[in-house]
Design a protein around this motif. Structure first.
Motif, PDB file in Angstrom:
ATOM      1  N   THR A  20       3.173  -2.519   2.718  1.00 35.94           N
ATOM      2  CA  THR A  20       3.866  -1.766   1.062  1.00 35.94           C
ATOM      3  C   THR A  20       2.799  -0.851   0.753  1.00 35.94           C
ATOM      4  O   THR A  20       2.170  -0.859   1.322  1.00 35.94           O
ATOM      5  CB  THR A  20       4.735  -2.639   0.451  1.00 35.94           C
ATOM      6  OG1 THR A  20       5.511  -2.203  -0.981  1.00 35.94           O
ATOM      7  CG2 THR A  20       3.467  -3.693  -0.593  1.00 35.94           C
ATOM      8  N   GLU A  27       1.755  -1.771  -4.592  1.00 37.13           N
ATOM      9  CA  GLU A  27       2.742  -2.838  -4.828  1.00 37.13           C
ATOM     10  C   GLU A  27       1.635  -4.505  -3.621  1.00 37.13           C
ATOM     11  O   GLU A  27       2.708  -5.529  -3.432  1.00 37.13           O
ATOM     12  CB  GLU A  27       3.719  -2.796  -4.426  1.00 37.13           C
ATOM     13  CG  GLU A  27       4.792  -1.957  -4.861  1.00 37.13           C
ATOM     14  CD  GLU A  27       6.088  -1.714  -4.628  1.00 37.13           C
ATOM     15  OE1 GLU A  27       5.855  -1.606  -3.325  1.00 37.13           O
ATOM     16  OE2 GLU A  27       7.001  -0.649  -5.562  1.00 37.13           O
ATOM     17  N   GLN A  28       1.592  -4.175  -2.503  1.00 38.02           N
ATOM     18  CA  GLN A  28       0.461  -5.214  -1.532  1.00 38.02           C
ATOM     19  C   GLN A  28       0.070  -6.312  -2.863  1.00 38.02           C
ATOM     20  O   GLN A  28      -0.733  -5.995  -3.389  1.00 38.02           O
ATOM     21  CB  GLN A  28      -0.346  -4.111  -0.708  1.00 38.02           C
ATOM     22  CG  GLN A  28      -0.718  -4.985   0.688  1.00 38.02           C
ATOM     23  CD  GLN A  28       0.245  -4.684   1.765  1.00 38.02           C
ATOM     24  OE1 GLN A  28       0.610  -3.972   1.686  1.00 38.02           O
ATOM     25  NE2 GLN A  28       1.464  -5.671   1.499  1.00 38.02           N
ATOM     26  N   THR A  79       1.822   2.667   2.997  1.00 35.84           N
ATOM     27  CA  THR A  79       1.700   1.649   3.035  1.00 35.84           C
ATOM     28  C   THR A  79       0.404   0.646   4.667  1.00 35.84           C
ATOM     29  O   THR A  79       0.694  -0.478   4.985  1.00 35.84           O
ATOM     30  CB  THR A  79       3.025   1.041   3.893  1.00 35.84           C
ATOM     31  OG1 THR A  79       3.175   1.739   5.433  1.00 35.84           O
ATOM     32  CG2 THR A  79       4.426   1.619   3.082  1.00 35.84           C
TER      33      THR A  79
END
Length: 253
Positions: free
Chosen positions: A100, A104-105, A154
């Protein structure tokens, strides 16, 4: 001219996985005895061991967490006792996670990629290079990725781990070259595996359109390059990052 690994002992980490098992079969087909490393899939590792032994080579399975130095050192002793000192190390294992965005990771995913890419490489060197030095030669082959050159959205945790691995391998190549030990990396593109063949997912027009050869590569094509770099045919190649991606990424000079 042919790739002849007869009399050599190879260790492949993550050998019970999709790409690892094809590498194991390929090195065995070239005559190498093979240590099949796995972390959790003992059944697949034992199945592969029986398959390789049926071809006439020697094989063993060995369990270890490659992110832990003590377990890698113990693995070295197990393989040495069963097959002899290792001549070829293929660093293929990697922790899987959901990709991601950077925002957000999970931080834990970056740690996992560092541990399974960078620390694995360091641990394998500490464990296996001393015997290679004593023998006067050896081969280390790290499995990198085309993503390390793409840096697409990502990919950040994976790219961070693999670019860190690249740094370790380049420095190590210079440190151990005088002992006739070569240190190289194979960087696959998005590769067709047994899983794809079983699921019928070999094709991806959107990806293939970006590749000069207009197709995805196969696991066997990756394993072929690993076998070459593990052999005497590649005795004067070290410090290389070799994309096997149909031209999808091209290192510049």
């Amino acid at each position: 001219m042919q790739i002849n690994l007869s009399g050599k002992t190879a260790l492949i980490t993550g050998a019970s996985g999709q790409l690892g098992r094809v590498m194991a079969r390929t090195l065995a087909a070239c005559g190498a005895n093979v240590a099949i490393h796995y972390r959790g899939n003992a059944a697949k590792a034992e199945e592969l061991k029986a398959e390789l032994e049926a071809t006439g080579v020697r094989a063993l399975t060995v369990q270890a967490d490659v992110t832990k130095l003590d377990e890698v050192l113990a693995m070295k002793e197990t393989v040495k006792a069963g097959l002899g000192a290792v001549d070829i190390v293929v660093a293929n294992a990697v922790i899987q996670y959901q990709w991601t965005s950077v925002l957000e990771q999970a931080v834990e995913d970056y740690v996992g990629q560092f541990e399974s890419c960078v620390l694995q490489s360091v641990h394998l060197a500490k464990a296996f290079v001393p015997d290679m030095i004593a023998k006067g030669g050896g081969r280390l082959v790290g499995i990198n990725t085309e993503c390390a050159m793409q840096n697409f959205p990502t990919q950040s945790a994976y790219v961070a781990g693999k670019r860190g691995m690249d740094g370790v391998y380049r420095v190590l190549a210079k440190e151990v070259g005088e002992h006739q030990i070569t240190v190289n990396q194979v960087a696959p593109g998005w590769t067709i595996s047994e899983r794809d063949r079983e699921a019928g997912t070999e094709r991806s027009e959107s990806y293939e359109s970006t590749v000069p050869l207009k197709r995805r590569g196969t696991d066997q094509e990756i394993a072929n390059v690993v076998a070459f770099l593990a052999s005497d045919l590649a005795s004067f190649i070290t410090g290389a990052y070799v994309p096997v991606s149909g031209g999808n990424v091209m290192p510049a000079i």
